[in-house]
Design an enzyme around this catalytic site. Structure first.
Site, PDB file in Angstrom:
ATOM      1  N   HIS A   1      59.671   3.146  46.536  1.00  0.00           N
ATOM      2  CA  HIS A   1      59.250   2.918  45.152  1.00  0.00           C
ATOM      3  C   HIS A   1      60.203   3.691  44.239  1.00  0.00           C
ATOM      4  O   HIS A   1      59.848   4.748  43.718  1.00  0.00           O
ATOM      5  CB  HIS A   1      57.803   3.360  44.955  1.00  0.00           C
ATOM      6  CG  HIS A   1      56.816   2.547  45.739  1.00  0.00           C
ATOM      7  ND1 HIS A   1      55.461   2.832  45.786  1.00  0.00           N
ATOM      8  CD2 HIS A   1      56.980   1.439  46.506  1.00  0.00           C
ATOM      9  CE1 HIS A   1      54.836   1.930  46.543  1.00  0.00           C
ATOM     10  NE2 HIS A   1      55.752   1.081  47.005  1.00  0.00           N
TER      11      HIS A   1
ATOM     12  N   GLU B   1      53.364  -3.312  55.544  1.00  0.00           N
ATOM     13  CA  GLU B   1      54.498  -4.219  55.328  1.00  0.00           C
ATOM     14  C   GLU B   1      55.192  -4.554  56.654  1.00  0.00           C
ATOM     15  O   GLU B   1      56.313  -5.062  56.646  1.00  0.00           O
ATOM     16  CB  GLU B   1      55.510  -3.607  54.347  1.00  0.00           C
ATOM     17  CG  GLU B   1      54.966  -3.216  52.980  1.00  0.00           C
ATOM     18  CD  GLU B   1      54.624  -4.396  52.072  1.00  0.00           C
ATOM     19  OE1 GLU B   1      54.783  -5.556  52.510  1.00  0.00           O
ATOM     20  OE2 GLU B   1      54.176  -4.161  50.936  1.00  0.00           O
TER      21      GLU B   1
ATOM     22  N   GLU C   1      81.886   2.658  42.052  1.00  0.00           N
ATOM     23  CA  GLU C   1      81.977   2.319  43.477  1.00  0.00           C
ATOM     24  C   GLU C   1      80.830   1.440  43.992  1.00  0.00           C
ATOM     25  O   GLU C   1      80.803   1.084  45.169  1.00  0.00           O
ATOM     26  CB  GLU C   1      82.138   3.600  44.304  1.00  0.00           C
ATOM     27  CG  GLU C   1      83.464   4.267  43.936  1.00  0.00           C
ATOM     28  CD  GLU C   1      83.858   5.460  44.794  1.00  0.00           C
ATOM     29  OE1 GLU C   1      83.132   5.757  45.761  1.00  0.00           O
ATOM     30  OE2 GLU C   1      84.880   6.076  44.478  1.00  0.00           O
TER      31      GLU C   1
ATOM     32  N   HIS D   1      57.959  -3.010  41.535  1.00  0.00           N
ATOM     33  CA  HIS D   1      57.448  -2.410  42.757  1.00  0.00           C
ATOM     34  C   HIS D   1      58.461  -1.479  43.419  1.00  0.00           C
ATOM     35  O   HIS D   1      58.126  -0.367  43.806  1.00  0.00           O
ATOM     36  CB  HIS D   1      57.005  -3.540  43.720  1.00  0.00           C
ATOM     37  CG  HIS D   1      56.341  -3.071  44.960  1.00  0.00           C
ATOM     38  ND1 HIS D   1      55.379  -3.796  45.628  1.00  0.00           N
ATOM     39  CD2 HIS D   1      56.502  -1.950  45.694  1.00  0.00           C
ATOM     40  CE1 HIS D   1      54.972  -3.141  46.691  1.00  0.00           C
ATOM     41  NE2 HIS D   1      55.647  -2.010  46.758  1.00  0.00           N
TER      42      HIS D   1
ATOM     43  N   HIS E   1      61.790   0.549  52.668  1.00  0.00           N
ATOM     44  CA  HIS E   1      61.182   0.173  51.393  1.00  0.00           C
ATOM     45  C   HIS E   1      60.790   1.441  50.645  1.00  0.00           C
ATOM     46  O   HIS E   1      60.144   2.320  51.216  1.00  0.00           O
ATOM     47  CB  HIS E   1      59.954  -0.704  51.654  1.00  0.00           C
ATOM     48  CG  HIS E   1      59.082  -0.886  50.453  1.00  0.00           C
ATOM     49  ND1 HIS E   1      59.537  -1.372  49.248  1.00  0.00           N
ATOM     50  CD2 HIS E   1      57.755  -0.638  50.260  1.00  0.00           C
ATOM     51  CE1 HIS E   1      58.542  -1.421  48.376  1.00  0.00           C
ATOM     52  NE2 HIS E   1      57.453  -0.971  48.960  1.00  0.00           N
TER      53      HIS E   1
HETATM   54  O1  2HA Z   1      53.237   1.456  52.206  1.00  0.00           O
HETATM   55  O2  2HA Z   1      54.703   0.718  49.690  1.00  0.00           O
HETATM   56  O3  2HA Z   1      54.378  -1.896  49.639  1.00  0.00           O
HETATM   57  C1  2HA Z   1      52.782   1.207  50.920  1.00  0.00           C
HETATM   58  C2  2HA Z   1      53.718   0.291  50.244  1.00  0.00           C
HETATM   59  C3  2HA Z   1      53.417  -1.144  50.282  1.00  0.00           C
HETATM   60 ZN    ZN Z   2      55.536  -0.607  48.219  1.00  0.00          ZN
END
Ligand code: 2HA
Ligand code: ZN
Length: 277
Positions: free
Chosen positions: A144, A118, A172, A213, A142
Protein backbone atom coordinates in the site's frame (compact mmCIF):
# COMPACT_ATOMS: atom_id res chain seq x y z
CA UNK A 1 13.77 -20.49 16.72
CA UNK A 2 13.59 -23.34 14.27
CA UNK A 3 16.53 -23.71 11.88
CA UNK A 4 14.26 -23.27 8.85
CA UNK A 5 14.34 -19.59 9.72
CA UNK A 6 18.02 -19.57 8.83
CA UNK A 7 17.26 -20.72 5.28
CA UNK A 8 18.21 -18.06 2.74
CA UNK A 9 14.74 -17.84 1.24
CA UNK A 10 13.11 -17.32 4.65
CA UNK A 11 15.70 -14.76 5.80
CA UNK A 12 15.30 -12.76 2.62
CA UNK A 13 11.52 -13.03 2.69
CA UNK A 14 11.49 -11.66 6.25
CA UNK A 15 13.80 -8.82 5.24
CA UNK A 16 11.37 -7.59 2.58
CA UNK A 17 8.47 -7.67 5.05
CA UNK A 18 10.49 -5.58 7.53
CA UNK A 19 11.80 -3.19 4.89
CA UNK A 20 8.27 -2.62 3.55
CA UNK A 21 7.04 -1.90 7.08
CA UNK A 22 9.90 0.56 7.61
CA UNK A 23 8.89 2.35 4.42
CA UNK A 24 5.34 2.86 5.72
CA UNK A 25 3.73 0.62 3.12
CA UNK A 26 2.05 -1.90 5.44
CA UNK A 27 -0.39 -0.35 7.90
CA UNK A 28 -2.12 -3.02 10.00
CA UNK A 29 -2.39 -6.16 7.81
CA UNK A 30 -1.92 -4.28 4.53
CA UNK A 31 0.11 -5.86 1.73
CA UNK A 32 1.31 -9.37 0.99
CA UNK A 33 4.31 -11.24 -0.40
CA UNK A 34 4.82 -14.62 -2.09
CA UNK A 35 7.94 -16.38 -3.34
CA UNK A 36 8.16 -19.43 -5.64
CA UNK A 37 10.88 -21.57 -4.10
CA UNK A 38 13.78 -23.08 -6.06
CA UNK A 39 14.59 -26.80 -5.84
CA UNK A 40 17.50 -25.89 -3.58
CA UNK A 41 15.21 -23.87 -1.26
CA UNK A 42 12.81 -26.81 -1.03
CA UNK A 43 15.68 -29.20 -0.25
CA UNK A 44 16.90 -26.98 2.59
CA UNK A 45 13.41 -26.46 4.09
CA UNK A 46 11.94 -29.95 3.49
CA UNK A 47 13.17 -31.46 6.81
CA UNK A 48 10.89 -28.99 8.61
CA UNK A 49 7.78 -29.71 6.54
CA UNK A 50 4.79 -31.48 7.99
CA UNK A 51 1.61 -32.31 6.12
CA UNK A 52 -0.16 -34.00 9.01
CA UNK A 53 -3.54 -32.36 9.61
CA UNK A 54 -3.23 -30.09 6.59
CA UNK A 55 -5.89 -30.52 3.93
CA UNK A 56 -5.78 -29.42 0.29
CA UNK A 57 -7.73 -26.18 -0.14
CA UNK A 58 -9.22 -25.35 -3.52
CA UNK A 59 -8.11 -21.97 -4.92
CA UNK A 60 -10.81 -21.27 -7.50
CA UNK A 61 -8.05 -20.61 -10.06
CA UNK A 62 -5.86 -23.10 -11.89
CA UNK A 63 -2.31 -23.10 -13.31
CA UNK A 64 -1.12 -26.60 -14.27
CA UNK A 65 2.44 -25.31 -14.84
CA UNK A 66 2.64 -24.55 -11.10
CA UNK A 67 1.65 -28.09 -10.08
CA UNK A 68 4.00 -29.31 -7.35
CA UNK A 69 5.48 -25.84 -6.74
CA UNK A 70 6.19 -24.58 -3.23
CA UNK A 71 5.56 -20.96 -2.20
CA UNK A 72 6.53 -18.96 0.84
CA UNK A 73 3.57 -16.69 1.61
CA UNK A 74 2.45 -14.12 4.12
CA UNK A 75 -0.69 -15.08 6.05
CA UNK A 76 -4.18 -13.68 5.68
CA UNK A 77 -4.78 -10.93 8.24
CA UNK A 78 -1.13 -11.04 9.41
CA UNK A 79 0.94 -7.92 9.95
CA UNK A 80 4.19 -7.31 8.04
CA UNK A 81 5.44 -5.58 11.19
CA UNK A 82 5.19 -8.86 13.07
CA UNK A 83 6.88 -11.17 10.55
CA UNK A 84 10.35 -10.80 12.11
CA UNK A 85 8.95 -11.32 15.63
CA UNK A 86 6.43 -14.15 15.12
CA UNK A 87 7.68 -15.64 11.89
CA UNK A 88 6.04 -19.07 11.92
CA UNK A 89 2.69 -17.54 12.88
CA UNK A 90 2.76 -14.80 10.23
CA UNK A 91 4.14 -16.63 7.20
CA UNK A 92 4.08 -20.16 5.85
CA UNK A 93 5.06 -22.48 3.04
CA UNK A 94 2.35 -24.02 0.85
CA UNK A 95 2.59 -26.84 -1.66
CA UNK A 96 0.49 -26.79 -4.84
CA UNK A 97 -1.31 -30.01 -5.80
CA UNK A 98 -0.67 -31.97 -8.99
CA UNK A 99 -3.50 -30.35 -10.93
CA UNK A 100 -2.39 -26.82 -9.98
CA UNK A 101 -5.66 -25.73 -8.35
CA UNK A 102 -5.24 -26.28 -4.60
CA UNK A 103 -2.72 -25.56 -1.84
CA UNK A 104 -1.88 -27.15 1.47
CA UNK A 105 0.27 -25.77 4.25
CA UNK A 106 3.53 -27.66 4.83
CA UNK A 107 5.19 -25.24 7.26
CA UNK A 108 4.27 -22.18 9.34
CA UNK A 109 0.93 -20.33 9.57
CA UNK A 110 0.66 -21.98 12.94
CA UNK A 111 -2.42 -21.13 15.01
CA UNK A 112 -4.78 -21.87 12.12
CA UNK A 113 -3.44 -19.26 9.70
CA UNK A 114 -4.11 -19.31 5.95
CA UNK A 115 -2.20 -17.83 3.00
CA UNK A 116 -2.86 -14.18 2.11
CA UNK A 117 -6.37 -13.25 0.93
CA UNK A 118 -4.67 -12.24 -2.34
CA UNK A 119 -3.16 -15.71 -2.84
CA UNK A 120 -5.28 -16.45 -5.97
CA UNK A 121 -4.06 -13.16 -7.48
CA UNK A 122 -0.45 -13.92 -6.57
CA UNK A 123 -0.78 -17.47 -7.89
CA UNK A 124 -2.14 -16.37 -11.27
CA UNK A 125 0.52 -13.69 -11.52
CA UNK A 126 3.26 -16.20 -10.73
CA UNK A 127 1.95 -18.32 -13.58
CA UNK A 128 1.93 -15.38 -16.01
CA UNK A 129 5.32 -13.99 -14.96
CA UNK A 130 6.98 -17.41 -14.94
CA UNK A 131 5.89 -17.91 -18.56
CA UNK A 132 6.73 -14.34 -19.59
CA UNK A 133 10.28 -14.58 -18.18
CA UNK A 134 11.17 -18.18 -18.97
CA UNK A 135 10.97 -19.11 -15.30
CA UNK A 136 13.10 -16.21 -14.03
CA UNK A 137 10.43 -14.34 -12.01
CA UNK A 138 9.82 -15.81 -8.57
CA UNK A 139 8.54 -12.98 -6.39
CA UNK A 140 5.17 -11.20 -6.27
CA UNK A 141 4.82 -8.31 -3.83
CA UNK A 142 1.80 -6.15 -3.04
CA UNK A 143 2.14 -2.98 -0.95
CA UNK A 144 0.00 0.00 0.00
CA UNK A 145 2.45 2.58 -1.32
CA UNK A 146 1.13 6.00 -0.23
CA UNK A 147 2.42 8.17 -3.08
CA UNK A 148 1.04 5.87 -5.76
CA UNK A 149 -2.30 5.82 -3.94
CA UNK A 150 -2.32 9.62 -3.73
CA UNK A 151 -1.41 9.90 -7.40
CA UNK A 152 -4.37 7.69 -8.26
CA UNK A 153 -6.71 10.25 -6.69
CA UNK A 154 -5.34 12.93 -9.05
CA UNK A 155 -5.04 11.30 -12.47
CA UNK A 156 -7.09 8.96 -14.61
CA UNK A 157 -6.31 5.21 -14.40
CA UNK A 158 -4.35 5.10 -17.63
CA UNK A 159 -1.08 3.17 -18.09
CA UNK A 160 0.46 5.67 -20.51
CA UNK A 161 -0.27 8.61 -18.20
CA UNK A 162 1.24 6.88 -15.14
CA UNK A 163 4.25 5.56 -16.99
CA UNK A 164 5.12 8.96 -18.43
CA UNK A 165 4.78 10.69 -15.05
CA UNK A 166 7.00 8.09 -13.36
CA UNK A 167 9.64 8.03 -16.12
CA UNK A 168 9.75 11.83 -16.35
CA UNK A 169 10.17 12.53 -12.63
CA UNK A 170 13.45 10.62 -12.05
CA UNK A 171 16.03 9.89 -14.75
CA UNK A 172 16.74 6.19 -14.19
CA UNK A 173 13.12 5.01 -13.94
CA UNK A 174 12.92 4.21 -17.63
CA UNK A 175 15.90 1.85 -17.28
CA UNK A 176 14.25 0.02 -14.39
CA UNK A 177 10.77 -0.37 -15.94
CA UNK A 178 11.16 0.35 -19.67
CA UNK A 179 7.82 -1.30 -20.44
CA UNK A 180 6.09 1.20 -18.10
CA UNK A 181 3.46 0.25 -15.53
CA UNK A 182 0.01 -1.28 -15.99
CA UNK A 183 -3.04 0.17 -14.24
CA UNK A 184 -6.09 -1.63 -12.89
CA UNK A 185 -9.06 0.69 -12.29
CA UNK A 186 -10.65 0.66 -8.84
CA UNK A 187 -11.86 -2.86 -7.99
CA UNK A 188 -12.86 -4.91 -4.96
CA UNK A 189 -9.67 -6.54 -3.58
CA UNK A 190 -9.21 -10.24 -2.88
CA UNK A 191 -11.42 -11.65 -5.62
CA UNK A 192 -11.15 -13.44 -8.94
CA UNK A 193 -11.95 -10.32 -10.97
CA UNK A 194 -8.96 -8.30 -9.76
CA UNK A 195 -6.79 -11.43 -10.06
CA UNK A 196 -7.79 -11.80 -13.70
CA UNK A 197 -7.34 -8.10 -14.53
CA UNK A 198 -3.91 -7.94 -12.87
CA UNK A 199 -2.59 -11.12 -14.46
CA UNK A 200 -3.63 -9.94 -17.93
CA UNK A 201 -1.56 -6.79 -17.44
CA UNK A 202 1.35 -8.74 -15.96
CA UNK A 203 1.86 -10.43 -19.30
CA UNK A 204 3.28 -7.05 -20.34
CA UNK A 205 4.26 -5.22 -17.16
CA UNK A 206 6.38 -6.13 -14.14
CA UNK A 207 4.42 -3.64 -12.07
CA UNK A 208 0.70 -2.88 -11.93
CA UNK A 209 -0.98 -0.01 -10.08
CA UNK A 210 -4.16 -0.81 -8.19
CA UNK A 211 -6.12 2.44 -8.25
CA UNK A 212 -6.61 3.93 -4.76
CA UNK A 213 -5.09 0.76 -3.30
CA UNK A 214 -1.38 0.36 -4.06
CA UNK A 215 1.02 -1.55 -6.26
CA UNK A 216 1.67 -5.11 -7.42
CA UNK A 217 5.28 -5.86 -8.44
CA UNK A 218 7.10 -8.94 -9.69
CA UNK A 219 10.75 -9.81 -10.11
CA UNK A 220 13.28 -12.59 -10.21
CA UNK A 221 14.49 -12.06 -6.65
CA UNK A 222 13.59 -10.14 -3.49
CA UNK A 223 16.03 -7.27 -4.11
CA UNK A 224 14.82 -6.66 -7.63
CA UNK A 225 11.16 -6.77 -6.66
CA UNK A 226 11.55 -4.56 -3.61
CA UNK A 227 13.75 -2.23 -5.67
CA UNK A 228 11.08 -1.91 -8.34
CA UNK A 229 8.38 -1.12 -5.78
CA UNK A 230 10.68 1.40 -4.09
CA UNK A 231 11.65 3.13 -7.35
CA UNK A 232 8.06 3.53 -8.56
CA UNK A 233 6.86 4.77 -5.20
CA UNK A 234 9.75 7.23 -4.89
CA UNK A 235 9.17 8.65 -8.34
CA UNK A 236 5.45 9.11 -7.62
CA UNK A 237 6.43 10.98 -4.45
CA UNK A 238 8.82 13.26 -6.32
CA UNK A 239 6.13 14.10 -8.86
CA UNK A 240 3.57 14.88 -6.15
CA UNK A 241 5.98 17.11 -4.24
CA UNK A 242 6.92 19.00 -7.39
CA UNK A 243 3.29 19.38 -8.35
CA UNK A 244 2.36 20.65 -4.88
CA UNK A 245 5.33 23.03 -4.85
CA UNK A 246 4.01 24.47 -8.06
CA UNK A 247 0.55 25.07 -6.64
CA UNK A 248 -0.96 21.86 -8.02
CA UNK A 249 -0.17 22.26 -11.70
CA UNK A 250 2.05 20.02 -13.84
CA UNK A 251 5.77 20.55 -12.98
CA UNK A 252 7.40 22.76 -15.60
CA UNK A 253 10.60 20.78 -16.15
CA UNK A 254 9.82 17.10 -16.32
CA UNK A 255 12.30 14.99 -18.33
CA UNK A 256 11.63 15.38 -22.07
CA UNK A 257 10.76 12.45 -24.35
CA UNK A 258 13.95 12.97 -26.31
CA UNK A 259 15.98 12.79 -23.08
CA UNK A 260 14.23 9.56 -22.11
CA UNK A 261 15.23 8.11 -25.49
CA UNK A 262 18.83 9.20 -24.89
CA UNK A 263 18.88 7.37 -21.54
CA UNK A 264 17.52 4.22 -23.21
CA UNK A 265 20.16 4.35 -25.93
CA UNK A 266 22.96 4.89 -23.43
CA UNK A 267 21.83 1.98 -21.26
CA UNK A 268 20.79 -0.35 -24.06
CA UNK A 269 17.13 -0.72 -23.08
CA UNK A 270 14.10 -0.73 -25.38
CA UNK A 271 11.30 1.43 -23.98
CA UNK A 272 7.62 0.89 -24.67
CA UNK A 273 7.40 3.19 -27.70
CA UNK A 274 3.63 3.57 -27.41
CA UNK A 275 4.24 5.53 -24.20
CA UNK A 276 6.71 8.01 -25.73
CA UNK A 277 5.86 10.96 -27.99
O1 2HA B 1 -3.38 -8.30 2.79
O2 2HA B 1 -3.41 -5.75 1.20
O3 2HA B 1 -5.14 -6.34 -0.70
C1 2HA B 1 -4.25 -7.22 2.80
C2 2HA B 1 -4.25 -6.58 1.47
C3 2HA B 1 -5.27 -6.99 0.51
ZN1 ZN C 1 -3.94 -4.46 -0.43
Amino acid sequence: MSMIQEANCIRRFKRVCGDGWDQGWHERNGGNLTYRMTEEDVKVCMPYFTIKGHEWVDMGVKAPELAGAFFVTTGSGKYMRKVALDTSDCIGIVEINETGDAWRIVWGLTNGGRPTSEFPTHFMNHSVRMKATDGANRVIYHAHTPNIITLSTLIEPDARRYSRILWKSMTECIIIFPEGVGVVPWMVPGGAEIAQATSELMQTYEAVVWTQHGLFCSGSDFDETFGLMHTIEKSAGLYLSARAAQGGSEPAYLIADDELRQVCTAFGVSPNDAFLD
